[in-house]
Design an enzyme around this catalytic site. Structure first.
Site, PDB file in Angstrom:
ATOM      1  N   LYS A 214       0.862  -1.191   0.000  1.00 54.68           N
ATOM      2  CA  LYS A 214       0.000   0.000   0.000  1.00 54.68           C
ATOM      3  C   LYS A 214       0.895   1.237   0.000  1.00 54.68           C
ATOM      4  CE  LYS A 214      -1.548   2.798   2.878  1.00 54.68           C
ATOM      5  NZ  LYS A 214      -1.393   3.974   1.989  1.00 54.68           N
ATOM      6  N   GLU A 290      10.080   1.347  10.206  1.00 54.82           N
ATOM      7  CA  GLU A 290      11.084   2.367   9.855  1.00 54.82           C
ATOM      8  C   GLU A 290      10.403   3.706  10.070  1.00 54.82           C
ATOM      9  OE1 GLU A 290      14.151   1.868   9.151  1.00 54.82           O
ATOM     10  OE2 GLU A 290      14.219  -0.263   8.649  1.00 54.82           O
ATOM     11  N   CYS A 324      13.787  10.943   6.237  1.00 50.15           N
ATOM     12  CA  CYS A 324      13.890  10.544   7.648  1.00 50.15           C
ATOM     13  C   CYS A 324      15.338  10.692   8.113  1.00 50.15           C
ATOM     14  CB  CYS A 324      13.417   9.113   7.832  1.00 50.15           C
ATOM     15  SG  CYS A 324      14.255   7.972   6.724  1.00 50.15           S
ATOM     16  N   GLU A 421      10.664  16.706  13.757  1.00 56.71           N
ATOM     17  CA  GLU A 421      11.209  16.526  12.411  1.00 56.71           C
ATOM     18  C   GLU A 421      10.815  17.738  11.572  1.00 56.71           C
ATOM     19  OE1 GLU A 421       9.533  12.752  11.092  1.00 56.71           O
ATOM     20  OE2 GLU A 421      11.429  12.328  10.116  1.00 56.71           O
TER      21      GLU A 421
END
Ligand code: NAP
Length: 517
Positions: A214, A290, A324, A421
């Site tokens: 997906k 992850e 990331c 982030e």
């Protein structure tokens, strides 16, 4: 020249020679031969289930748009929960046969897909630039990186091994073997549309697992194009299934709750990862996670500043800061902080913002306006708390989701930008005076994906390997990703590793058998 290259098959690639490889690369499409509309037409806009391209049972569609222009790229099938379970039916039905397929054969399908992807590398790069926004040269870099997982795991498929030995009592033989985990559900994010898909699909298929993939709603086209590759190389029906949907949670929950699913592999935000870990707990699913990062980038006073500046530009501005692994906090020794900031600012002022397809563009758009607002909020918060703005610091005047590449220094400890982030082209610098202080600042986060250290002192570099709480580290380098290396984090950055010899073990379970004498 046509858009569709001749498919290679596992059988044909067994005898591939260097001359064939050269011919392959010669036949790859030149950029000028690609038209955007022809490329988009060649991407299937349907779900790929059981080896067939099908509409959603509800006939619903979702719209994929280009972040640089806001224009519609394509309408594609929008899967319902029923479609999701149909995809799992297909993966479950083909699981035994795929697990019993010879490892060499499994590897050859991957290798053939790699070869075909090389022929279509320009198409994949353009498609990613269109749906995600990164400059074409960076998209080409992702094609090189992302395709490598297909080649690497085609080689690992035949290296799955176990062990055999006498038990300590001398009464029998211990046999340890590896078996495929079983049907796997792979959920990927929008920021690296190709690499995040191949980093999961390749080890799963190599291990003998069938999959349902997906992709993110914002960038689903690349994964559909990957499914087409596998269809053309003759991968058996049901081994790879792709569902695209605007209802990620509704579609995923029944799949994760189904006892036929044996593995969940997710790449995305830590907050969604936590939700999925809870859902996976009900059937005690194997999971790989992850998740997010908040990477420190430490520049010691003894660093080679030329190297550090190059490393910083790559670690911060690659993918428009939306990685990331993007350096989030530049922790710089006070003796070099001013010089480092000025050199970076000079380079950043030379960046060219624009649509990623335009020649010379180095900074594309952010994925959407929400991402622009978030980057700006973080910058304004830092400035309000005392940071100095060296360049940028506002939305671009260009239409579209663009943010000016930004450098801020003297960022204060309580600033939100040090905790969250950034996921945008914003470089924030804090200063330190001694090594212990730098380590404490670097580790002061719930994340632990990657760290970067710049020092010319080898002993100090080695100390940092031990002291920094991250799953990965770059020593005097700003980009570390490699298909042959184990990628993954500690703390709330995730569980498990992708790539390297480790990557295939995420899709294998260990079986021990005792054979008495
Ligand atoms: P996200 O919002 O967590 O979404 C990731 C994927 O999960 C998408 O396919 C999304 O579908 C799906 N999803 C969202 N909610 C879900 C739910 N309740 N159930 C099932 N699936 C769900 O993350 P993102 O914004 O796409 O990606 C950015 C994040 O990914 C950042 O935090 C970044 O650090 C992280 N990331 C980590 C790595 C790594 O290797 N550690 C690599 C790349 C990115 P929709 O698109 O339809 O919402």
């Amino acid at each position: 020249m046509t858009l569709t290259a001749e498919p290679s098959t596992p059988e044909s690639s067994l005898s591939k020679s260097a001359a064939d490889e050269a011919a392959l690369s010669k036949s790859s499409l030149s950029k000028s031969s690609l038209t955007e509309s022809a490329l988009l037409d060649s991407v299937p806009g349907l779900l790929y289930i059981g080896g067939e391209w099908v509409a959603s049972e509800s006939k619903a569609t979702l719209t994929v748009s280009e972040p640089a222009t806001g224009e519609v790229l394509k309408h594609i099938a929008d899967a319902s929960p029923t479609d999701g379970l149909r995809a799992l039916d297909a993966a479950a039905a083909s699981a035994d046969e795929w697990a019993a397929t010879a490892p060499r054969m499994r590897g050859e399908y991957l290798r053939s897909a790699f070869d075909l992807l090389q022929q279509r590398k320009d198409q994949f790069a353009l498609l990613m630039t269109l749906e995600m926004g990164k400059p074409l040269s960076e998209a080409a870099g992702e094609v090189a990186y992302g395709s490598e997982f297909l080649r690497w795991f085609s080689e690992e498929a035949v290296r799955i091994s176990g062990r055999y030995g006498q038990n300590p009592e001398g009464t029998g033989q211990i046999v340890v073997s590896q078996r495929p985990v079983g049907p796997s559900y792979l959920i990927t994010p929008w920021n690296f549309p190709l690499a995040m898909a191949t980093r999961k699909i390749a080890p799963a298929l190599a291990a003998g697992c069938t999959v349902v993939v997906k992709p993110a709603e914002l960038t689903p086209l690349t994964t559909l194009f990957v499914a087409k590759l596998f269809e053309e190389v003759g991968l058996p029906a049901g081994v790879l299934n792709v569902i695209t949907t605007s209802r990620a949670s509704d579609v995923s929950a029944p799949i994760i709750a189904d006892p036929r699913l044996r593995k969940l592999s997710f790449t995305g935000s830590t907050s969604v990862g936590k939700v999925l870990i809870k859902q996976a707990a009900s059937n005690v699913l194997r999971t790989s996670m992850e998740l997010g990062g908040n990477a420190p980038f430490i520049v010691f006073g003894d660093a080679d500043l030329d190297k550090a500046v190059e490393g910083a530009l790559a670690a911060k501005f690659r993918n428009i800061g939306q990685a990331c692994t993007a350096a989030n906090r530049f922790i710089v020794h006070s003796s070099v902080a001013a010089e480092f900031g000025h050199r970076l600012t000079d380079r950043v002022n030379g960046f060219v913002i624009g649509r990623g397809t335009e020649t010379g563009v180095t900074i594309g758009p952010l994925i959407n306006d929400r991402a622009v607002d978030k980057a700006d909020d973080l910058v304004q918060d830092a400035i309000a708390r005392g940071a100095n703005l060296l360049t940028g610091g506002h939305r671009s005047l260009r239409a579209g989701s663009f943010y000016e590449p930004t450098v801020i220094t003297n960022v204060q400890p309580e600033s939100t930008i040090l905790r969250e982030e950034i996921f945008g082209p914003v470089l924030s610098i804090v200063e330190f005076d001694n090594e212990d202080e730098a380590v404490a600042m670097a580790n002061d986060t719930e994340y632990g994906l990657v760290s970067y250290v710049f020092t010319e002192n080898l002993a100090r570099g080695q100390r940092m390997i031990e002291k920094l709480d991250t799953g990965m580290m770059g020593l005097n380098v700003g980009v570390i990703s490699n298909a042959a290396a184990p990628f993954g984090g500690v703390k709330q950055s995730g569980l498990g590793r992708e790539g390297g010899a480790e990557g295939i073990h995420e899709y294998l379970s260990t079986k021990y058998t005792l054979i008495p004498n």
